[in-house]
Design an enzyme around this catalytic site. Structure first.
Site, PDB file in Angstrom:
ATOM      1  N   ASP A   1      35.426  25.280  40.353  1.00 27.53           N
ATOM      2  CA  ASP A   1      36.553  25.427  39.431  1.00 27.53           C
ATOM      3  C   ASP A   1      36.674  24.173  38.555  1.00 27.53           C
ATOM      4  O   ASP A   1      36.382  23.056  38.997  1.00 27.53           O
ATOM      5  CB  ASP A   1      37.852  25.627  40.218  1.00 27.53           C
ATOM      6  CG  ASP A   1      38.976  26.044  39.296  1.00 27.53           C
ATOM      7  OD1 ASP A   1      39.109  27.247  39.054  1.00 27.53           O
ATOM      8  OD2 ASP A   1      39.696  25.156  38.785  1.00 27.53           O
TER       9      ASP A   1
ATOM     10  N   SER B   1      40.286  35.011  42.157  1.00 33.81           N
ATOM     11  CA  SER B   1      41.315  36.047  42.029  1.00 33.81           C
ATOM     12  C   SER B   1      40.676  37.436  41.910  1.00 33.81           C
ATOM     13  O   SER B   1      39.524  37.577  41.474  1.00 33.81           O
ATOM     14  CB  SER B   1      42.169  35.763  40.799  1.00 33.81           C
ATOM     15  OG  SER B   1      41.363  35.849  39.646  1.00 33.81           O
TER      16      SER B   1
ATOM     17  N   GLU C   1      35.131  37.447  47.452  1.00 36.95           N
ATOM     18  CA  GLU C   1      36.225  37.012  48.342  1.00 36.95           C
ATOM     19  C   GLU C   1      37.440  36.792  47.463  1.00 36.95           C
ATOM     20  O   GLU C   1      37.508  35.796  46.732  1.00 36.95           O
ATOM     21  CB  GLU C   1      35.829  35.729  49.081  1.00 36.95           C
ATOM     22  CG  GLU C   1      34.643  35.890  50.020  1.00 36.95           C
ATOM     23  CD  GLU C   1      34.966  36.712  51.251  1.00 36.95           C
ATOM     24  OE1 GLU C   1      36.157  36.961  51.524  1.00 36.95           O
ATOM     25  OE2 GLU C   1      34.022  37.149  51.932  1.00 36.95           O
TER      26      GLU C   1
ATOM     27  N   CYS D   1      44.079  31.946  50.382  1.00 41.95           N
ATOM     28  CA  CYS D   1      43.893  33.391  50.260  1.00 41.95           C
ATOM     29  C   CYS D   1      44.412  34.152  51.473  1.00 41.95           C
ATOM     30  O   CYS D   1      44.924  35.262  51.344  1.00 41.95           O
ATOM     31  CB  CYS D   1      42.418  33.701  50.040  1.00 41.95           C
ATOM     32  SG  CYS D   1      41.370  33.029  51.332  1.00 41.95           S
TER      33      CYS D   1
HETATM   34  P1  NAD Z   1      40.162  32.454  39.422  1.00 38.28           P
HETATM   35  O1  NAD Z   1      39.631  33.818  39.583  1.00 38.28           O
HETATM   36  O2  NAD Z   1      41.017  32.162  38.255  1.00 38.28           O
HETATM   37  O3  NAD Z   1      38.982  31.378  39.388  1.00 38.28           O
HETATM   38  C1  NAD Z   1      37.998  31.320  40.396  1.00 38.28           C
HETATM   39  C2  NAD Z   1      36.701  30.816  39.798  1.00 38.28           C
HETATM   40  O4  NAD Z   1      36.252  31.773  38.836  1.00 38.28           O
HETATM   41  C3  NAD Z   1      36.833  29.492  39.047  1.00 38.28           C
HETATM   42  O5  NAD Z   1      35.667  28.716  39.284  1.00 38.28           O
HETATM   43  C4  NAD Z   1      36.881  29.915  37.592  1.00 38.28           C
HETATM   44  O6  NAD Z   1      36.397  28.926  36.721  1.00 38.28           O
HETATM   45  C5  NAD Z   1      35.938  31.112  37.620  1.00 38.28           C
HETATM   46  N1  NAD Z   1      36.137  32.049  36.514  1.00 38.28           N
HETATM   47  C6  NAD Z   1      37.247  32.285  35.795  1.00 38.28           C
HETATM   48  N2  NAD Z   1      37.001  33.232  34.861  1.00 38.28           N
HETATM   49  C7  NAD Z   1      35.705  33.603  34.997  1.00 38.28           C
HETATM   50  C8  NAD Z   1      34.856  34.535  34.342  1.00 38.28           C
HETATM   51  N3  NAD Z   1      35.308  35.299  33.336  1.00 38.28           N
HETATM   52  N4  NAD Z   1      33.581  34.649  34.758  1.00 38.28           N
HETATM   53  C9  NAD Z   1      33.121  33.911  35.788  1.00 38.28           C
HETATM   54  N5  NAD Z   1      33.866  32.997  36.444  1.00 38.28           N
HETATM   55  C10 NAD Z   1      35.153  32.848  36.062  1.00 38.28           C
HETATM   56  O7  NAD Z   1      40.927  32.152  40.794  1.00 38.28           O
HETATM   57  P2  NAD Z   1      41.751  30.852  41.169  1.00 38.28           P
HETATM   58  O8  NAD Z   1      43.093  30.959  40.542  1.00 38.28           O
HETATM   59  O9  NAD Z   1      40.957  29.641  40.911  1.00 38.28           O
HETATM   60  O10 NAD Z   1      41.843  30.982  42.751  1.00 38.28           O
HETATM   61  C11 NAD Z   1      42.922  31.578  43.366  1.00 38.28           C
HETATM   62  C12 NAD Z   1      42.569  32.975  43.799  1.00 38.28           C
HETATM   63  O11 NAD Z   1      41.425  32.923  44.647  1.00 38.28           O
HETATM   64  C13 NAD Z   1      43.661  33.604  44.615  1.00 38.28           C
HETATM   65  O12 NAD Z   1      43.815  34.941  44.221  1.00 38.28           O
HETATM   66  C14 NAD Z   1      43.134  33.528  46.025  1.00 38.28           C
HETATM   67  O13 NAD Z   1      43.668  34.500  46.898  1.00 38.28           O
HETATM   68  C15 NAD Z   1      41.660  33.677  45.819  1.00 38.28           C
HETATM   69  N6  NAD Z   1      40.877  33.105  46.933  1.00 38.28           N
HETATM   70  C16 NAD Z   1      40.261  33.965  47.790  1.00 38.28           C
HETATM   71  C17 NAD Z   1      39.573  33.451  48.896  1.00 38.28           C
HETATM   72  C18 NAD Z   1      38.913  34.393  49.885  1.00 38.28           C
HETATM   73  O14 NAD Z   1      38.170  33.920  50.733  1.00 38.28           O
HETATM   74  N7  NAD Z   1      39.170  35.679  49.834  1.00 38.28           N
HETATM   75  C19 NAD Z   1      39.496  32.077  49.101  1.00 38.28           C
HETATM   76  C20 NAD Z   1      40.115  31.246  48.189  1.00 38.28           C
HETATM   77  C21 NAD Z   1      40.813  31.769  47.107  1.00 38.28           C
END
Ligand code: NAD
Length: 528
Positions: free
Chosen positions: A190, A240, A261, A295
């Site tokens: 991130d 997310s 995930e 999460c």
């Molecule tokens: P996010 O989806 O905004 O970002 C996650 C990652 O995706 C970041 O590295 C971001 O730069 C990247 N990203 C964003 N847009 C993208 C795109 N269009 N293409 C490719 N990559 C892209 O999520 P967040 O806000 O950083 O994290 C929080 C979320 O993650 C919460 O919903 C949480 O529940 C979830 N989470 C899940 C787990 C699990 O194991 N299930 C673990 C940790 C967090």
């Protein structure tokens, strides 16, 4: 916070200016992004290059070029690197905890949770991988005449996209089984937490991993996601549900496998026979660890009606005693701030919406600008109704709603009434009773008399979500075999699987029909 220890920490973890410059894979002008600590919103940790699509393509090419030699490295050597990495994580614990604390803001005790998880995951796969990847003898097509083996080949290059909330363990713990299986990895951490990811990967290099086998490209997901997905053989995404849907669609367009995930709206069930002191303490940990930005964190609590008043009272009292703060010491704070002002605004909006629609506040409910720009009090609500945003949406902050339920059946029905299905928790003084309830829950992990850590840290058992919480599993056999192409190699002896010349086709069909009816009842014919 002073600058000197920060620099010293980064250098101790191998993050020099030269290392950061090396993240730029192709020439040309490059923007650099400053990373500020959420602890005060101003302290500069350092700057990282904003990677471009060309950087990402170049990184995947380097990884692809390095992968065949890595796959030929003996498995025991790859496992030994993971085992040395585990030791290095423990040896460098203080520096890593400082870095996680600076970059993510979480309290030291919460940062330790992910440090321990990183070490345990590496240790687990360093020992268990040879068994998971061992060639398996499978029942052949025709007993005695066919001998069949299942073998595993690495996929090639694995792309990893990780979030900010567990910047250490989520950045590297899914990479470790991929690497042990003989893949190269390309990580896009991130944008807000790149230094922790870089530090962890540096420790892997120190443990003996060839540099080109694990590439890191820092920068925004919107720009780097597509070139990553277009150039890898498997995608491991954590983040997310909204982003997960987009990247899964891109992976499916290329027909590459992916593990997603994603988010959760996780329930905790307090059964009528729960031990109240123990349950309250466990529920506090389950709801608020890492300030609820987890999460598997609990956002809904269902309490048997005869224990509801007692639970609400004790839980609210305990939540009010939680210490917020930015200190680096183990006992300075229970919880740190939220990651950003935009996330604070989302969390506050959920709470304000609920209060405006007549929810009742039992604890917290306010931002704490006196402590730092993104602190928010751990918050407990009752009277939450369907028209409130936080009834169904993931808040991903220190906010939980409590509901009274008339029976186990109602608790189960309401816990399952969600599109998500990541984690659930059940509390009872009778394990038998709790198991019966757990059997009816749809979540991917279920913790009995624990909030989330028991199932998460059971690294030998799969972890992941159902519904919109995700696809695929980490941990256990699934967590490493998914990075491989399983192949069946079958040797046929003495008889082709076709009608023989010495009898009619009709006779052949008769014999085979009989065989089809009885064959799988013969002991040893199906390997289980
Ligand atoms: P996010 O989806 O905004 O970002 C996650 C990652 O995706 C970041 O590295 C971001 O730069 C990247 N990203 C964003 N847009 C993208 C795109 N269009 N293409 C490719 N990559 C892209 O999520 P967040 O806000 O950083 O994290 C929080 C979320 O993650 C919460 O919903 C949480 O529940 C979830 N989470 C899940 C787990 C699990 O194991 N299930 C673990 C940790 C967090």
């Amino acid at each position: 916070m002073t600058t000197a220890p920060r620099r010293a920490t980064l250098e101790m973890l191998g993050i020099s200016g030269a290392r950061l410059a090396s993240l730029v894979q192709v020439g040309g002008l490059r923007e650099w992004r400053e990373i500020h600590s959420p602890l005060d919103g101003t302290t500069l940790i350092g700057s990282v290059p904003v990677g471009t699509a060309d950087d990402m393509v170049a990184a995947t090419q380097r990884a692809r070029a390095a992968q065949p030699a890595w796959a030929k490295t003996p498995l025991r050597q790859r496992c030994a690197i993971a085992s040395r990495f585990r030791d290095l994580v423990i040896d460098n614990a203080d520096a890593l905890l400082d870095l996680v604390h600076w970059e993510n803001g979480k309290s030291r005790v919460n940062a330790y949770e992910e440090l321990l998880d990183t070490a345990l995951t590496a240790g687990y796969y360093s020992v268990a991988a040879p068994c998971h990847l061992a060639t398996k003898v499978r029942a052949g097509a025709i007993p005695v005449l066919t001998s069949t083996r299942e073998t595993y080949r690495p996929k090639g290059v694995v792309g990893i996209i990780s979030p900010w909330n567990y910047p250490l363990t989520v950045a590297v713990s899914d990479a470790i089984p991929a690497l042990i299986a003989g893949n190269a990895c390309v990580l896009k951490p991130d944008s807000t937490t790149p230094f922790t990811a870089l530090a962890a990967v540096e420790l892997l290099y120190q443990a003996g991993l060839p540099r080109d086998v694990f590439q890191v490209v820092t920068g925004p997901g919107e720009a780097l996601g597509t070139p990553l997905i277009n150039n890898v053989d498997y995608l491991m995404f954590t983040g997310s549900t909204a982003t997960g849907r987009k990247v899964a669609a891109q992976a499916s367009e290329r027909l590459i496998g992916c593990s997603m995930e994603l988010g959760g709206k996780n329930p905790l069930l307090v059964l009528a026979d729960a031990n109240m002191e123990y349950t309250v303490e466990g529920a506090v940990q389950a709801c608020f660890s890492t300030t609820g930005q987890l999460c598997v964190s609990i956002e809904r609590i269902y309490v048997a009606e005869q224990r509801y008043a007692e639970f609400c009272d004790k839980f609210a009292q305990r939540v009010k005693a939680i210490k917020l703060g930015a200190g680096f010491g183990w006992d300075d704070a229970d919880l740190g701030p939220l990651i950003s002002t935009s996330h604070l605004a989302k969390v506050a909006a959920h709470v304000d919406d609920a209060l405006a629609k007549a929810a009742t506040l039992l604890a917290g409910g306010h931002a704490r600008p006196d402590l730092g720009p993104t602190f928010f009090e751990p918050t407990v609500l009752t009277g939450v109704t369907e028209d409130m945003a936080l009834a169904r949406e993931e808040t991903f902050g220190p906010v939980v709603s409590i509901y009274s339920v008339a029976s186990d059946a109602e608790a189960i029905a309401r816990a399952n009434d969600t599109e998500y299905g990541l984690n659930a928790s059940v509390w009872s003084s009778s394990v038998c009773h709790a198991r019966k309830v757990a059997a009816e829950l749809t979540a991917g992990t279920i913790n009995i008399n624990e909030g989330y850590a028991a199932a998460w840290a059971s690294h030998d058992s799969p972890m992941g979500g159902t519904g919109i919480s995700g696809l695929g599993r980490r941990h256990g056999s699934d967590g490493i075999v998914k990075y491989c192409e399983p192949r069946s190699v079958a040797v046929q002896r003495g008889l082709l699987i076709a009608p023989p010349k010495w009898t009619s086709r009709e006779n052949y069909a008769r014999v085979m029909n009989l065989a089809a009816r009885v064959m799988h009842r013969i002991p040893g014919i199906v390997s289980v």
